[in-house]
Write a protein that holds these residues in place. Structure first.
Motif, PDB file in Angstrom:
ATOM      1  N   PHE A 140      77.156  67.339 -29.594  1.00 11.08           N
ATOM      2  CA  PHE A 140      77.267  68.213 -28.436  1.00 11.08           C
ATOM      3  C   PHE A 140      76.127  68.009 -27.441  1.00 11.08           C
ATOM      4  CE2 PHE A 140      79.656  70.882 -31.611  1.00 11.08           C
ATOM      5  CZ  PHE A 140      80.902  70.652 -31.044  1.00 11.08           C
ATOM      6  N   LEU A 141      75.122  67.219 -27.814  1.00  9.46           N
ATOM      7  CA  LEU A 141      74.041  66.886 -26.883  1.00  9.46           C
ATOM      8  C   LEU A 141      74.387  65.583 -26.174  1.00  9.46           C
ATOM      9  CD1 LEU A 141      70.938  67.764 -29.089  1.00  9.46           C
ATOM     10  CD2 LEU A 141      72.155  69.209 -27.466  1.00  9.46           C
ATOM     11  N   ASN A 142      75.563  65.551 -25.580  1.00 10.63           N
ATOM     12  CA  ASN A 142      76.050  64.281 -25.036  1.00 10.63           C
ATOM     13  C   ASN A 142      75.402  63.901 -23.714  1.00 10.63           C
ATOM     14  OD1 ASN A 142      77.316  66.147 -23.408  1.00 10.63           O
ATOM     15  ND2 ASN A 142      79.337  65.849 -24.326  1.00 10.63           N
ATOM     16  N   ALA A 143      74.493  64.723 -23.198  1.00  9.66           N
ATOM     17  CA  ALA A 143      73.719  64.325 -22.016  1.00  9.66           C
ATOM     18  C   ALA A 143      72.383  63.698 -22.401  1.00  9.66           C
ATOM     19  CB  ALA A 143      73.483  65.528 -21.109  1.00  9.66           C
ATOM     20  N   LEU A 144      72.097  63.675 -23.691  1.00 13.83           N
ATOM     21  CA  LEU A 144      70.816  63.161 -24.167  1.00 13.83           C
ATOM     22  C   LEU A 144      70.684  61.675 -23.852  1.00 13.83           C
ATOM     23  CD1 LEU A 144      68.438  64.417 -25.802  1.00 13.83           C
ATOM     24  CD2 LEU A 144      69.433  63.365 -27.832  1.00 13.83           C
ATOM     25  N   LYS A 145      69.513  61.273 -23.348  1.00 15.44           N
ATOM     26  CA  LYS A 145      69.278  59.878 -23.000  1.00 15.44           C
ATOM     27  C   LYS A 145      68.286  59.200 -23.941  1.00 15.44           C
ATOM     28  CE  LYS A 145      70.364  60.344 -18.089  1.00 15.44           C
ATOM     29  NZ  LYS A 145      69.882  60.117 -16.697  1.00 15.44           N
ATOM     30  N   LYS A 146      67.395  59.967 -24.535  1.00 15.28           N
ATOM     31  CA  LYS A 146      66.371  59.394 -25.399  1.00 15.28           C
ATOM     32  C   LYS A 146      66.303  60.195 -26.692  1.00 15.28           C
ATOM     33  CE  LYS A 146      61.371  58.524 -25.653  1.00 15.28           C
ATOM     34  NZ  LYS A 146      60.087  58.594 -24.911  1.00 15.28           N
TER      35      LYS A 146
END
Length: 327
Positions: A140-146
């Motif tokens: 659900f943290l699909n905006a995470l980049k790093k």
């Protein structure tokens, strides 16, 4: 808003006073919404007073997202909260399932003053006493980049499939020096923005999958694991690779000539493996390659002179193609 207490014997987060009927309605509303997204098993029982991580996280996220004076019939605001809800739930599940109460640094994880956006920054997770497996709710943290979980030796289990099928915005993954195990899958091909993958110092096994090599990948470190099989020819798909660390595995066979297509490759470490055949001469002609280690790699024979000598390129003489060679 009710205060939280810590139930240390079960690491539970519970309300100190009774909920209103409205609070309970929201609990079940959000629980069923989460179930519809695949965040809860079909047979999971929603029980506000239960000490399971799922029920704890649902309870806590209600408190953190509660807006004073919000009316039950304010449907627009409720829909906005539901849209953010899975991210907050994932953050709390990560904290609860990975032993957050015993982390060395816990700042902000249970603070109502911390926005969800803050969790996409530096959460100080490396070397932080994380335990257990990475929860599937991380999807659900699909905006995470790093994502950097390195230096946590009690982090165990496999990489969740959701990390490489849903979290497609990831551009940097560092999970090194942990107890991570299992195999890697072709689903890495979904990570089109992946620039750096560092999984060194784990217990990963199996072959290196064809789908691992995304177009933007610049750094690949799979060293000090138990990978076997050959290096797939698809490695040339990552034609921006600058650094490849594959030492201390059980890789075998010969090198794919497609490596020649890595025109930006600066460093290649193949030491301590089980490769076969003679030292491949084509590596000496890769213009950008400055560091090469073949120590205990399994290759045999004489190192071609081209690795160490000047190569005539009229009207000038080039310096040695490889500035540092370890055999």
């Amino acid at each position: 808003v009710p205060e939280l207490c810590l139930c240390y014997n079960s690491t539970a987060l519970l309300w100190e006073n009774e909920w209103t009927a409205y609070d309970r309605d929201l609990f079940f509303l959000k629980g069923e919404y989460l179930r519809s997204l695949g965040g809860l098993p079909d047979d999971f029982d929603l029980v506000p007073e239960d000490c399971s991580p799922e029920n704890q996280a649902l309870t806590q996220i209600l408190m953190l997202s509660r807006i004073e004076g919000l009316a039950p019939d304010d449907h627009e605001t409720h829909e906005e909260l539901l849209a953010l809800f899975p991210e907050g739930y994932a953050i709390l599940m990560f904290y609860l399932k990975m032993g957050g109460l015993d982390w060395r640094i816990q700042d902000g994880w249970l603070s109502r003053d911390t926005s969800l956006h803050d969790y996409y920054g530096d959460r100080k997770l490396p070397d932080n006493n994380l335990v257990g497996s990475i929860p599937s709710e991380i999807k659900f943290l699909n905006a995470l980049k790093k994502l950097d979980l390195s230096g946590n030796p009690d982090l165990v289990g496999n990489l969740p499939d959701e990390m490489t099928t849903v979290m497609t915005n990831l551009n940097e993954i560092t999970i090194s020096s942990t107890g991570l195990e299992g195999t890697l899958h072709d689903t890495f091909q979904n990570l089109e923005h992946l620039d750096s993958l560092d999984l060194h110092g784990n217990q990963l096994t199996g072959s290196i999958p064809d789908g691992l090599f995304s177009r933007k990948l610049r750094l690949l470190d799979l060293s000090v694991n138990q990978f076997s099989g050959t290096i797939p020819p698809s490695i040339s798909n990552s034609n921006r690779l600058q650094q490849i660390q594959l030492q201390a595995n059980q890789l075998s066979g010969t090198l794919p000539e497609s490596l020649e297509g890595l025109v930006d490759l600066d460093e290649l470490n193949l030491g301590v493996n089980r490769f076969e055949g003679e030292v491949p001469p084509f590596l000496a002609y890769m213009d950008s390659l400055n560091f090469l280690s073949l120590m205990d790699s399994g290759f045999h024979g004489v190192v071609p002179e081209a690795y160490c000598e000047n190569i005539p390129t009229p009207p000038f003489l080039s310096p040695p193609r490889i500035r540092r060679l370890i055999v």
